[in-house]
Structure formats: C-alpha cells, structure tokens
Design an enzyme around this catalytic site. Structure first.
Site, PDB file in Angstrom:
ATOM      1  CG  HIS A   7       5.407   4.415  -3.128  1.00 53.77           C
ATOM      2  ND1 HIS A   7       6.699   4.861  -3.188  1.00 53.77           N
ATOM      3  CD2 HIS A   7       5.437   3.320  -2.330  1.00 53.77           C
ATOM      4  CE1 HIS A   7       7.477   4.084  -2.466  1.00 53.77           C
ATOM      5  NE2 HIS A   7       6.736   3.140  -1.934  1.00 53.77           N
ATOM      6  CG  ASP A   9       4.501   0.734   1.180  1.00 57.14           C
ATOM      7  OD1 ASP A   9       4.925   1.278   0.135  1.00 57.14           O
ATOM      8  OD2 ASP A   9       5.223   0.554   2.178  1.00 57.14           O
ATOM      9  CG  HIS A  42       6.880   5.864   1.940  1.00 54.64           C
ATOM     10  ND1 HIS A  42       5.701   5.201   2.212  1.00 54.64           N
ATOM     11  CD2 HIS A  42       7.624   4.986   1.208  1.00 54.64           C
ATOM     12  CE1 HIS A  42       5.740   3.977   1.695  1.00 54.64           C
ATOM     13  NE2 HIS A  42       6.902   3.823   1.064  1.00 54.64           N
ATOM     14  NE  ARG A  83      18.252   4.500   0.809  1.00 52.93           N
ATOM     15  CZ  ARG A  83      17.135   3.817   1.044  1.00 52.93           C
ATOM     16  NH1 ARG A  83      16.903   2.671   0.405  1.00 52.93           N
ATOM     17  NH2 ARG A  83      16.246   4.259   1.917  1.00 52.93           N
TER      18      ARG A  83
END
Length: 251
Positions: free
Chosen positions: A163, A165, A221, A231
């Site tokens: 996607h 941003d 990204h 994470r």
C-alpha cells in the site's frame, strides 16, 4: 521472497542512512504547504534517535494497553490518541470502556516519554528533508501495532498487503515507524519491505530503530507476514496540513 536487498540489517547500528528518490505525483492532487510538502523524497533509517532502553519502555506501554484487549487475528492496534483498541473482531474506545481505570494502566511518565520520542522523530525527519519541524503536524492514525502469526480473522488483520500511505490516508506526508522488538530474536518474518520497480528493499526491525519516509507512491511498501513470535512497533504519522493535525495523548 522477492527481496533482493536489505537496507538495514538488525545487527547494523546506523547513525543515518538516507536514500533520496524522485517524488511521485501524489502530492500534486492535494493542497501544497510551502516549506513542508515534500519536494525532496526518499527513505531513511536511524538507530541514533531513540535508545533501546527507551524503546523497551515504550514497548511496555504498548503491552500494558494491549493486555486490555487484543484482536482474534494476527494484528492488534492501540491508538492512545483516539483510544481505539482491538478487542476480538472489533475496536473499543479504551478511554470510554475503561474510564478511570486508565490511571492504573498508564502514568504521566509514560505519556511524557511518548511525547518526547515523537518530538525527536519529528525533528529528525524535518532535519533530513530540510523542512521546519514546526510546519509538520502529528496526524491520525498514529498507533501501536502488535503482530503475531495467528491467522487473519478480519480485513484489519491483513497487514501484509502492499500500500501507499498517501493514497490510504490523504493527510499523510511523512510516515515513521519506531520498532520496539528485534527481528530474528523476538519474531521471524515481519520485515518492512519497500517495493520498487527494479527490486524490493527490506528493513529488519530492531528495538529503537526508526524507519521514516515520504508517504507517496515513491514508497510503496508492505510488511512480511510474521512467522513466529511477536512484533511490536509504533507508526507515527505527520501531515503538512494543520487541519489534519492531532494533539499528543493526555491522561
């Protein structure tokens, strides 16, 4: 996995790494703010702005908040600004849901650290892109994320899709991520991947590492699926448009 280059290995201790790339046309379809809207675009990684110890303290804030809820799927979010917290397949407002009990979970020191870390990241981004940090405004969503290998239950759990941003959130001009855990030690998979026409370039998370970039299509990204472990990161987003600015969270 298509990754041909690692921009930042977990074992690296990077003072400043910056790669300039031509800006996309995404910024032209939005109002420009002179002295802030990107004219120089690119991506950077630094391990010199936030210490590992600060990252651990920030992670504990995330862990305490997320312990109140958590998604049924692999991705949980906690937004201290809006109060949004993953709970099962939905979101609740942390502040409304828990009311005064919030004082037992977070302290003034937590929020002061959060604010300090956010300001240092903002200053570094401003410095690298040659703009004034006072021309940048924190914007939403700015949030903690906790990802593990649990299968997705809703589309919110599908964090791995590529996607842009600025396309997803029109207000974004600069995006940053502060990693709060270590790739290959705390979790496997889950690298951050910039998807360029010629190759993919990965950033391996490391506690205290800040990855930042201009938010347009020049920085398409995705995040790899987490294979094992947990994470933690915090996404801190900035806009040049004061109308889309948000304040720091307050207790």
């Amino acid at each position: 996995d298509g990754v041909t280059e690692v921009l930042a290995h977990r074992s690296d201790n990077l003072r400043d790494k910056f790669i300039e790339i031509p800006c996309s046309e995404d910024y032209d379809s939005h109002k420009r703010f002179e002295g802030c809207t990107p004219r120089k675009c690119g991506r950077g990684v630094t391990d010199a702005v936030i210490t590992r110890e600060e990252a651990e303290r920030i992670r504990r804030i995330a862990e305490r908040g997320l312990s109140l809820g958590g998604s049924d799927g692999g991705a949980s979010i906690l937004d201290l600004h809006s109060g949004a917290l993953s709970l099962g397949k939905h979101f609740v407002n942390l502040y409304r849901y828990f009311g005064d009990k919030i004082q037992d979970i977070f302290t003034e020191e937590d929020f002061a650290l959060y604010r300090d870390v956010r300001q240092r990241i903002q200053q570094r981004i401003a410095q690298v892109f040659g703009i004034s940090s006072s021309a940048m405004y924190l914007t939403k969503p700015t949030f903690f994320s906790r990802m593990n290998s649990t299968g997705a239950k809703t589309t919110h759990d599908e964090y791995w899709h590529p996607h842009v941003d600025k396309v997803t959130y029109g207000s974004f001009d600069y995006t940053s991520l502060l990693y709060l855990s270590d790739y290959s030690e705390d979790f496997g998979g889950g690298r951050f991947v910039f998807m360029d026409a010629d190759s993919n370039k990965a950033v391996e998370p490391r506690a205290g590492r800040v990855s930042f970039f201009t938010s347009g299509s020049e920085n398409l990204h995705r995040v790899e699926k987490v294979q094992w472990g947990t994470r933690f990161a915090i996404t801190i987003s900035f806009t040049c448009d004061p109308e889309h600015g948000i304040g720091d969270p307050v207790l």
